[in-house]
Design a protein around this motif. Structure first.
Motif, PDB file in Angstrom:
ATOM      1  N   UNK A 112       0.816  -1.216   0.000  1.00  0.00           N
ATOM      2  CA  UNK A 112       0.000   0.000   0.000  1.00  0.00           C
ATOM      3  C   UNK A 112       0.854   1.272   0.000  1.00  0.00           C
ATOM      4  N   UNK A 113       2.103   1.160  -0.407  1.00  0.00           N
ATOM      5  CA  UNK A 113       2.971   2.339  -0.444  1.00  0.00           C
ATOM      6  C   UNK A 113       2.401   3.366  -1.430  1.00  0.00           C
ATOM      7  N   UNK A 114       2.241   4.617  -1.013  1.00  0.00           N
ATOM      8  CA  UNK A 114       1.664   5.622  -1.920  1.00  0.00           C
ATOM      9  C   UNK A 114       2.667   6.071  -2.974  1.00  0.00           C
ATOM     10  N   UNK A 115       2.152   6.482  -4.099  1.00  0.00           N
ATOM     11  CA  UNK A 115       2.998   7.076  -5.123  1.00  0.00           C
ATOM     12  C   UNK A 115       3.185   8.552  -4.786  1.00  0.00           C
ATOM     13  N   UNK A 116       3.777   9.305  -5.683  1.00  0.00           N
ATOM     14  CA  UNK A 116       3.962  10.739  -5.445  1.00  0.00           C
ATOM     15  C   UNK A 116       2.603  11.423  -5.429  1.00  0.00           C
ATOM     16  N   UNK A 117       2.428  12.456  -4.597  1.00  0.00           N
ATOM     17  CA  UNK A 117       1.153  13.180  -4.575  1.00  0.00           C
ATOM     18  C   UNK A 117       0.805  13.718  -5.958  1.00  0.00           C
ATOM     19  N   UNK A 118      -0.448  13.590  -6.320  1.00  0.00           N
ATOM     20  CA  UNK A 118      -0.876  14.009  -7.658  1.00  0.00           C
ATOM     21  C   UNK A 118      -0.725  15.508  -7.867  1.00  0.00           C
ATOM     22  N   UNK A 119      -0.784  16.292  -6.780  1.00  0.00           N
ATOM     23  CA  UNK A 119      -0.705  17.742  -6.913  1.00  0.00           C
ATOM     24  C   UNK A 119       0.703  18.282  -6.683  1.00  0.00           C
ATOM     25  N   UNK A 120       1.712  17.403  -6.635  1.00  0.00           N
ATOM     26  CA  UNK A 120       3.093  17.854  -6.445  1.00  0.00           C
ATOM     27  C   UNK A 120       3.703  18.254  -7.799  1.00  0.00           C
ATOM     28  N   UNK A 121       4.635  19.204  -7.825  1.00  0.00           N
ATOM     29  CA  UNK A 121       5.061  19.977  -6.652  1.00  0.00           C
ATOM     30  C   UNK A 121       4.155  21.162  -6.374  1.00  0.00           C
ATOM     31  N   UNK A 122       3.886  21.362  -5.107  1.00  0.00           N
ATOM     32  CA  UNK A 122       3.114  22.515  -4.668  1.00  0.00           C
ATOM     33  C   UNK A 122       4.090  23.668  -4.454  1.00  0.00           C
ATOM     34  N   UNK A 123       4.049  24.632  -5.351  1.00  0.00           N
ATOM     35  CA  UNK A 123       5.012  25.728  -5.306  1.00  0.00           C
ATOM     36  C   UNK A 123       4.464  26.969  -4.605  1.00  0.00           C
ATOM     37  N   UNK A 124       3.269  26.856  -4.045  1.00  0.00           N
ATOM     38  CA  UNK A 124       2.710  28.004  -3.339  1.00  0.00           C
ATOM     39  C   UNK A 124       3.552  28.296  -2.104  1.00  0.00           C
ATOM     40  N   UNK A 125       3.873  29.540  -1.931  1.00  0.00           N
ATOM     41  CA  UNK A 125       4.671  29.938  -0.774  1.00  0.00           C
ATOM     42  C   UNK A 125       6.165  29.837  -0.975  1.00  0.00           C
ATOM     43  N   UNK A 126       6.598  29.256  -2.101  1.00  0.00           N
ATOM     44  CA  UNK A 126       8.030  29.163  -2.365  1.00  0.00           C
ATOM     45  C   UNK A 126       8.554  30.491  -2.917  1.00  0.00           C
ATOM     46  N   UNK A 127       9.765  30.812  -2.543  1.00  0.00           N
ATOM     47  CA  UNK A 127      10.414  32.029  -3.039  1.00  0.00           C
ATOM     48  C   UNK A 127      11.356  31.648  -4.170  1.00  0.00           C
ATOM     49  N   UNK A 128      11.168  32.227  -5.330  1.00  0.00           N
ATOM     50  CA  UNK A 128      12.045  31.942  -6.461  1.00  0.00           C
ATOM     51  C   UNK A 128      13.353  32.707  -6.328  1.00  0.00           C
ATOM     52  N   UNK A 129      14.362  32.209  -7.010  1.00  0.00           N
ATOM     53  CA  UNK A 129      15.669  32.867  -6.972  1.00  0.00           C
ATOM     54  C   UNK A 129      15.584  34.232  -7.662  1.00  0.00           C
ATOM     55  N   UNK A 130      15.876  35.309  -6.950  1.00  0.00           N
ATOM     56  CA  UNK A 130      15.821  36.641  -7.572  1.00  0.00           C
ATOM     57  C   UNK A 130      16.945  36.828  -8.602  1.00  0.00           C
ATOM     58  N   UNK A 131      16.646  37.527  -9.669  1.00  0.00           N
ATOM     59  CA  UNK A 131      17.676  37.894 -10.645  1.00  0.00           C
ATOM     60  C   UNK A 131      18.265  39.232 -10.225  1.00  0.00           C
ATOM     61  N   UNK A 132      19.559  39.255 -10.004  1.00  0.00           N
ATOM     62  CA  UNK A 132      20.221  40.482  -9.538  1.00  0.00           C
ATOM     63  C   UNK A 132      20.020  41.616 -10.533  1.00  0.00           C
ATOM     64  N   UNK A 133      20.038  41.272 -11.813  1.00  0.00           N
ATOM     65  CA  UNK A 133      19.900  42.293 -12.846  1.00  0.00           C
ATOM     66  C   UNK A 133      18.557  42.996 -12.818  1.00  0.00           C
ATOM     67  N   UNK A 134      17.578  42.402 -12.145  1.00  0.00           N
ATOM     68  CA  UNK A 134      16.262  43.017 -12.056  1.00  0.00           C
ATOM     69  C   UNK A 134      16.091  43.837 -10.775  1.00  0.00           C
ATOM     70  N   UNK A 135      17.132  43.854  -9.934  1.00  0.00           N
ATOM     71  CA  UNK A 135      17.084  44.625  -8.693  1.00  0.00           C
ATOM     72  C   UNK A 135      17.755  45.975  -8.893  1.00  0.00           C
ATOM     73  N   UNK A 171       8.243  16.538   3.132  1.00  0.00           N
ATOM     74  CA  UNK A 171       8.180  17.603   2.126  1.00  0.00           C
ATOM     75  C   UNK A 171       7.832  17.066   0.743  1.00  0.00           C
ATOM     76  N   UNK A 172       7.186  15.889   0.690  1.00  0.00           N
ATOM     77  CA  UNK A 172       6.929  15.241  -0.594  1.00  0.00           C
ATOM     78  C   UNK A 172       6.054  16.088  -1.515  1.00  0.00           C
ATOM     79  N   UNK A 173       5.196  16.938  -0.958  1.00  0.00           N
ATOM     80  CA  UNK A 173       4.328  17.752  -1.812  1.00  0.00           C
ATOM     81  C   UNK A 173       5.069  18.929  -2.436  1.00  0.00           C
ATOM     82  N   UNK A 174       6.263  19.208  -1.938  1.00  0.00           N
ATOM     83  CA  UNK A 174       7.039  20.328  -2.482  1.00  0.00           C
ATOM     84  C   UNK A 174       8.077  19.863  -3.496  1.00  0.00           C
TER      85      UNK A 174
END
Length: 299
Positions: free
Chosen positions: A90-113, A257-260
């Motif tokens: 009964x081992x589960x597979x990966x969550x169907x809604x992964x990856x959940x990227x809500x709340x994650x901070x993306x890498x800022x581009x210095x050139x845009x700062x 952290x499997x959903x991320x």
């Protein structure tokens, strides 16, 4: 030939019928007994896995009792926690809604700062150029092939940004601080990739102690800056647990952290950790789920 009396023939037929009924009852009792020993819907492989889990849990309990340090105890407790949750078959597979990227901070581009007044224009442009090259070099498709360039670029960029933004290199309070954190993450990830067998064959580690110190140092700087678990960098932390022999803690961190995590990497790393733990029954199940999801180690 003397004829057999009617009464005698009737008694013989009755005895034969009785023997048939006894045989049928015996067969039926064996079938019922077999079914009672094996729960409905559970095959022999699952029963074998259940027995393995029971024996392994007993062994882990003894390891917890005999642990010589808090760190060792935490490791065995993590292994026990995972095993208690695992149900064979009964081992589960990966969550169907992964990856959940809500709340994650993306890498800022210095050139845009906006360039701070305290930073010289030429130094700023140099950092922008290094980060742009780093983003082009450190990709999923070409990461292994570009490791030497990635490591050198990330080292130079981290050193420059840590010098120019010393006050922000130990926090995540600003976009610049996040840029430093992501640079440390890329450097740590690239150094960790150097330990892969196919990479070591092409690019041997000539000084293992120096290499190990470099990886531990950048991970320590990232950990001090993030002040704990950040989903953005969880796979590097998982790798550090794994290389330190803390495979139970790595497994539990992965599950937490499997959903991320991208489904392929979650399924692959779970499979690999179970193999490294030499837990054959759950490893086989995890390997099957990895293949059923459409992945293989060549893709």
């Amino acid at each position: 030939m003397t004829a057999t009396p009617l009464n005698t023939r009737l008694r013989i037929c009755s005895v034969r019928r009785l023997r048939v009924w006894i045989a049928l009852l015996l067969i039926a009792s064996l079938v019922v007994g077999s079914g009672a020993d094996e729960p409905r819907g559970v095959n022999s492989q699952q029963m074998s896995a259940q027995r393995w889990r029971g024996r392994t849990l007993e062994a882990v309990a003894e390891q917890i009792h005999s642990a010589r340090s808090d760190s060792e105890r935490l490791e065995y407790e993590a292994r026990r926690s995972w095993l208690r949750r695992w149900e064979p078959g009964q081992m589960p597979s990966a969550p169907a809604d992964a990856p959940d990227e809500s709340g994650l901070v993306e890498a800022p581009r210095i050139g845009e700062l906006e360039r701070p007044e305290s930073v010289d224009a030429s130094v700023w442009q140099s950092m922008v150029a290094m980060q742009d090259r780093l983003f082009v070099t450190d990709t999923d498709d070409e990461r292994k092939e570009n490791l030497p360039t990635t490591i050198e670029l990330a080292r130079q960029l981290e050193a420059a940004m840590s010098t120019q933004f010393a006050d922000e290199s130990n926090s995540l309070a600003t976009p610049t601080a996040w840029a430093i954190a992501y640079t440390r993450y890329r450097l740590g990830r690239a150094l960790a990739y150097r330990e892969l067998p196919e990479v070591r064959e092409a690019w041997p580690i000539s000084d293992p102690d120096r290499y190990g110190d470099a990886l531990n140092d950048v991970f320590e700087r990232l950990t001090e800056q993030t002040k704990g678990n950040r989903r953005e960098f969880i796979l590097l932390q998982d790798r550090m647990f794994r290389r330190a022999g803390k495979k139970g803690r790595a497994l539990e961190l992965l599950e937490a952290h499997r959903r991320s995590i991208d489904p392929k990497w979650y399924l692959k790393k779970r499979r690999d950790l179970l193999q490294e733990l030499r837990w054959d029954p759950p490893y086989r199940e995890a390997a099957q789920l990895y293949l059923e999801a459409g992945y293989d180690d060549e893709s």
